[in-house]
Design a protein around this motif. Structure first.
Motif, mmCIF file in Angstrom:
data_model
loop_
_atom_site.group_PDB
_atom_site.id
_atom_site.type_symbol
_atom_site.label_atom_id
_atom_site.label_comp_id
_atom_site.label_asym_id
_atom_site.label_seq_id
_atom_site.Cartn_x
_atom_site.Cartn_y
_atom_site.Cartn_z
ATOM 1 N N VAL A 1 41.302 60.101 36.017
ATOM 2 C CA VAL A 1 42.173 59.245 35.211
ATOM 3 C C VAL A 1 42.080 57.832 35.769
ATOM 4 C CG1 VAL A 1 44.547 58.762 34.520
ATOM 5 C CG2 VAL A 1 43.756 61.137 34.700
ATOM 6 N N VAL A 2 41.818 56.857 34.908
ATOM 7 C CA VAL A 2 41.767 55.451 35.319
ATOM 8 C C VAL A 2 42.927 54.707 34.672
ATOM 9 C CG1 VAL A 2 40.469 53.288 35.208
ATOM 10 C CG2 VAL A 2 39.276 55.433 35.696
ATOM 11 N N LEU A 3 43.669 53.968 35.489
ATOM 12 C CA LEU A 3 44.747 53.139 34.969
ATOM 13 C C LEU A 3 44.200 51.764 34.603
ATOM 14 C CD1 LEU A 3 47.645 53.863 37.514
ATOM 15 C CD2 LEU A 3 47.036 55.110 35.425
ATOM 16 N N GLY A 4 44.519 51.300 33.414
ATOM 17 C CA GLY A 4 44.107 49.962 33.015
ATOM 18 C C GLY A 4 44.792 48.902 33.863
ATOM 19 N N THR A 5 44.336 47.666 33.723
ATOM 20 C CA THR A 5 44.837 46.578 34.557
ATOM 21 C C THR A 5 45.155 45.347 33.724
ATOM 22 O OG1 THR A 5 44.334 45.170 36.465
ATOM 23 C CG2 THR A 5 42.495 45.734 35.019
ATOM 24 N N SER A 6 46.115 44.561 34.196
ATOM 25 C CA SER A 6 46.418 43.269 33.567
ATOM 26 C C SER A 6 45.694 42.127 34.262
ATOM 27 C CB SER A 6 47.927 43.006 33.614
ATOM 28 O OG SER A 6 48.370 42.880 34.961
ATOM 29 N N LEU A 7 44.940 42.426 35.325
ATOM 30 C CA LEU A 7 44.300 41.366 36.105
ATOM 31 C C LEU A 7 43.248 40.604 35.306
ATOM 32 C CD1 LEU A 7 43.858 43.169 39.554
ATOM 33 C CD2 LEU A 7 45.652 41.565 38.856
ATOM 34 N N VAL A 8 42.588 41.285 34.356
ATOM 35 C CA VAL A 8 41.596 40.598 33.523
ATOM 36 C C VAL A 8 42.284 39.600 32.600
ATOM 37 C CG1 VAL A 8 39.863 40.883 31.726
ATOM 38 C CG2 VAL A 8 39.940 42.486 33.643
#
Length: 336
Positions: A207-214
């Motif tokens: 499972v990969v959690l998305g990111t807001s860093l982009v």
């Protein structure tokens, strides 16, 4: 006193009953979940009225899911509102950097404030609280008026001797300094959420959690997408609520990757993962909270070690250091 709550006893409920009613203002799904936990732990009031900020789809979905699970006794949701409700005798908030929250704070009658988790900003808030500096966000430019409001809010918050209700890894030195300033630090492990039934986990092992860093301009988009493309196995991808829809469209076209757009916090969606599954994530608050929820189940929650060339010029050394706080508890880091 630094307190750790593992469930709620009669003492906590009696303490809440003595407090009467509380008002909470929430502006994110994590804040909403943590207010529910704070009420369950007996830190708010016999009754707690939760006012969500209007116009936020993720808040609406999270509120619906929490109501489906069944709210703790004495807690109720108001209709979403466009303005901060007037603080009562007990007032719970998450984003103490919000100008609207600060204005309400400096004009509030005497009472008690409970601060719940609001991601990385919570740690910065505690640092500024200790340093007696204005409550201003790390990024962005602040005019004279905004700086003055942040300074006044900091003074008022210290006067109210807040309770900080957190599942985050607050460094021991910072925790001690916070309490020397008169605040009470209460740690929790999502006791209410862990007691609720959960939906079936995804079929994929990883499972990969998305990111807001982009979207926030802190890491380069192409490097992040290239890393996702090189994960050599089926992936269940759970987007961050602030991911750019255009980026998410590109993610959804990666072979072997399935996007699960639940719309509610990962803490709620992924709390029933199997021991043979794992979670990968760039540094984020969810890394810490999922470790709290999943450690007893034997699920590995691993932080991706962000290479130097991923970061943009907007990600200064101080911000990178803050982000790494969420990686320090990891059993191991994952090379991208």
């Amino acid at each position: 006193m630094n307190v750790s709550l593992r469930g709620v006893g009669n003492e906590g409920r009696h303490h809440a009953a003595e407090q009467g009613s509380a008002v909470a203002w929430v502006e994110s799904p994590l804040q909403l979940l943590c207010v529910v936990e704070a009420h369950h732990a007996g830190l708010l009031g016999r009754t707690t009225r939760v006012v969500p900020r209007a116009g936020l789809a993720a808040l609406r979905l999270t509120r619906r899911e929490l109501k489906r699970l069944g709210l703790p006794e004495g807690l109720e949701f108001d209709e979403p509102a466009g303005r901060v409700p007037r603080p009562g005798r007990v007032w719970a908030v998450g984003d103490a950097f919000s100008g609207r929250v600060q204005l309400a704070l400096v004009t509030a009658p005497p009472g008690r404030t409970v601060l719940v988790d609001d991601g990385l900003a919570t740690i910065r808030l505690l640092e500024l609280f200790v340093a007696r500096r204005p409550l201003l966000r790390a990024r962005g430019k602040h005019g004279v008026g905004r700086a003055a409001l942040g300074a006044a809010a900091g003074v008022r918050l210290r006067t109210r001797k807040p309770t900080v209700f957190t599942a985050l890894p607050v460094p021991d030195s910072l925790a001690e300094a916070v309490e020397r300033r008169g605040a009470r630090l209460v740690r929790h492990d999502f006791a209410w959420l862990r007691s609720q039934p959960a939906d079936s986990p995804p079929a994929e092992r990883t499972v990969v959690l998305g990111t807001s860093l982009v979207r926030n301009g802190l890491i380069h988009r192409d490097r992040y997408l290239h890393w996702l493309e090189r994960i050599d196995e089926p992936v269940a991808y759970y987007p961050h609520r602030r991911e750019d829809p255009r980026d998410l469209d590109r993610v959804s076209r990666i072979d072997g990757l399935t996007v699960y757009d639940a719309g509610v916090p990962a803490e709620m969606t992924l709390r029933d993962l199997r021991p043979d599954q794992r979670v990968l994530s760039l540094p984020s608050t969810a890394v810490t909270s999922l470790r709290v929820l999943l450690s007893a189940r034997g699920v590995s929650v691993e932080t991706v070690d962000v290479p130097d060339d991923w970061w943009t010029a907007s990600a200064g050394p101080s911000l990178r250091s803050h982000l790494q706080l969420f990686a320090h508890e990891a059993p191991r880091k994952v090379a991208p």
